[in-house]
Design an enzyme around this catalytic site. Structure first.
Site, PDB file in Angstrom:
ATOM      1  N   ARG A  68      34.960  14.701  31.534  1.00  0.00           N
ATOM      2  CA  ARG A  68      35.527  13.364  31.437  1.00  0.00           C
ATOM      3  C   ARG A  68      36.486  13.258  30.254  1.00  0.00           C
ATOM      4  NH1 ARG A  68      35.058   8.814  28.651  1.00  0.00           N
ATOM      5  NH2 ARG A  68      35.365   6.828  29.721  1.00  0.00           N
ATOM      6  N   SER A  90      34.670   4.175  31.975  1.00  0.00           N
ATOM      7  CA  SER A  90      33.271   4.033  31.581  1.00  0.00           C
ATOM      8  C   SER A  90      32.615   2.896  32.367  1.00  0.00           C
ATOM      9  CB  SER A  90      33.169   3.730  30.081  1.00  0.00           C
ATOM     10  OG  SER A  90      33.710   4.778  29.316  1.00  0.00           O
ATOM     11  N   LYS A 104      21.546   5.947  37.227  1.00  0.00           N
ATOM     12  CA  LYS A 104      22.526   6.578  36.342  1.00  0.00           C
ATOM     13  C   LYS A 104      21.889   7.845  35.782  1.00  0.00           C
ATOM     14  CE  LYS A 104      25.544   5.867  32.374  1.00  0.00           C
ATOM     15  NZ  LYS A 104      25.180   7.134  31.714  1.00  0.00           N
ATOM     16  N   TYR A 117      17.863  36.976  51.279  1.00  0.00           N
ATOM     17  CA  TYR A 117      19.113  36.514  50.657  1.00  0.00           C
ATOM     18  C   TYR A 117      19.647  37.567  49.691  1.00  0.00           C
ATOM     19  CZ  TYR A 117      22.482  33.651  48.117  1.00  0.00           C
ATOM     20  OH  TYR A 117      23.638  33.171  47.546  1.00  0.00           O
ATOM     21  N   ASP A 118      18.775  38.099  48.854  1.00  0.00           N
ATOM     22  CA  ASP A 118      19.189  39.092  47.863  1.00  0.00           C
ATOM     23  C   ASP A 118      19.772  40.335  48.532  1.00  0.00           C
ATOM     24  OD1 ASP A 118      18.354  37.391  45.892  1.00  0.00           O
ATOM     25  OD2 ASP A 118      16.437  38.403  45.553  1.00  0.00           O
ATOM     26  N   ASP A 171      13.841  34.714  49.765  1.00  0.00           N
ATOM     27  CA  ASP A 171      14.621  35.214  48.626  1.00  0.00           C
ATOM     28  C   ASP A 171      15.002  36.679  48.790  1.00  0.00           C
ATOM     29  OD1 ASP A 171      14.406  32.727  47.539  1.00  0.00           O
ATOM     30  OD2 ASP A 171      12.954  33.266  45.992  1.00  0.00           O
TER      31      ASP A 171
END
Length: 284
Positions: A140, A83, A119, A37-38, A34
């Protein structure tokens, strides 16, 4: 683009940070600490601040915009979002299979295989990429018209700003589900409780409310995640849905790993029965 040392360094930083983000948010296999990356991210931001002509739309520094939007606009979908149809019993699945056979004109002896997937309880998104670059994201809505929320979706780290494709087509549309990990959802409700705000009833409501924020910085703080599940191209190039999902993973998306190719409806039912219990151990 300029070939100066500064331009080359900014290009190098963008590539390295994009690879690190993909490894962390999509593969869950960090390649940079980290702190490293920072430091690299700060170097890129400083270079771009001094040389704004070097900023590109897919730069990691451009995930969160500076100004909140004044409103959310409606947009018409290129391809309608439909749907899912529900089946509440195995017999209903058998009835659906026979109806599908007739629609597809398949003989009774023709075996049908199924790709079973979970789902996800979140909000469906339609992502448009032009020449490989994310240009529009929409909810949607009613399936024909949705809300344009591109600035908010750019903050979702598991959604690539540019596809991992050397020769991308003129346009690609990716469909998928934005969702909140359960631990993040619980943290959000704890924070809302402390400030006297009403609690979200479930992760789906929290995602929907988050995506409709006018301030992308607030969306970024919610740490939404995303699973891609289908793709639309100018010309279809897949012979199966499994191939489609493998392609989505190759071009930079997270796809749910808990899918299974089933040779029959009986195997689909086994998959369903397994996940009725196993889903309670999932982090989403």
């Amino acid at each position: 683009m300029s070939s100066s040392p500064v331009a080359k360094r900014s290009q190098e930083l963008r590539k390295l940070l994009s690879q690190a983000g993909y490894a962390y948010y999509v593969l869950d296999q960090p390649i940079l600490e980290d702190s490293v990356y920072d430091a690299l991210y700060r170097e890129l931001v400083e270079l771009e601040a001094k040389n704004p002509e070097l900023i590109t739309p897919d730069s990691p520094s451009q995930r969160v915009g500076e100004k909140p939007a004044s409103q959310i606009d409606s947009v018409k979908h290129r391809i309608s979002l439909y749907s899912l149809e529900n089946a509440f019993s195995f017999s209903e699945m058998e009835t659906w299979q026979e109806r599908s056979r007739k629609l597809l004109d398949l003989p009774t002896e023709k075996k049908i295989s199924y790709l079973s997937e979970l789902k996800i309880d979140g909000s469906a998104l339609a992502l448009t990429y032009e020449s490989g670059l994310l240009t529009r994201a929409a909810t949607r809505g009613d399936g024909t018209t949705g809300e344009e929320i591109t600035a908010n979706v750019r903050t979702i780290r598991s959604i690539p700003l540019r596809l991992n494709l050397e020769n991308p087509p003129e346009w690609i549309e990716i469909r998928g589900e934005a969702f909140l990990p359960l631990n993040v959802f619980e943290q959000i409700n704890q924070e809302r409780s402390l400030t006297g705000e009403s609690l979200f009833a479930n992760p789906r409501n929290a995602v929907a409310g988050t995506l409709r924020q006018l301030d992308a910085k607030k969306v970024s703080e919610r740490r939404l995640d995303f699973f891609a599940y289908t793709i639309h191209l100018p010309e279809n190039q897949f012979s199966s849905h499994d191939q489609c999902l493998e392609f989505l993973a190759e071009i930079g998306f997270r796809v749910n790993p808990n899918r299974q190719l089933c040779a029959s409806l009986a195997e689909v039912e086994e998959y369903y029965q397994h996940w009725q219990t196993a889903r309670k151990k999932l982090p989403y």
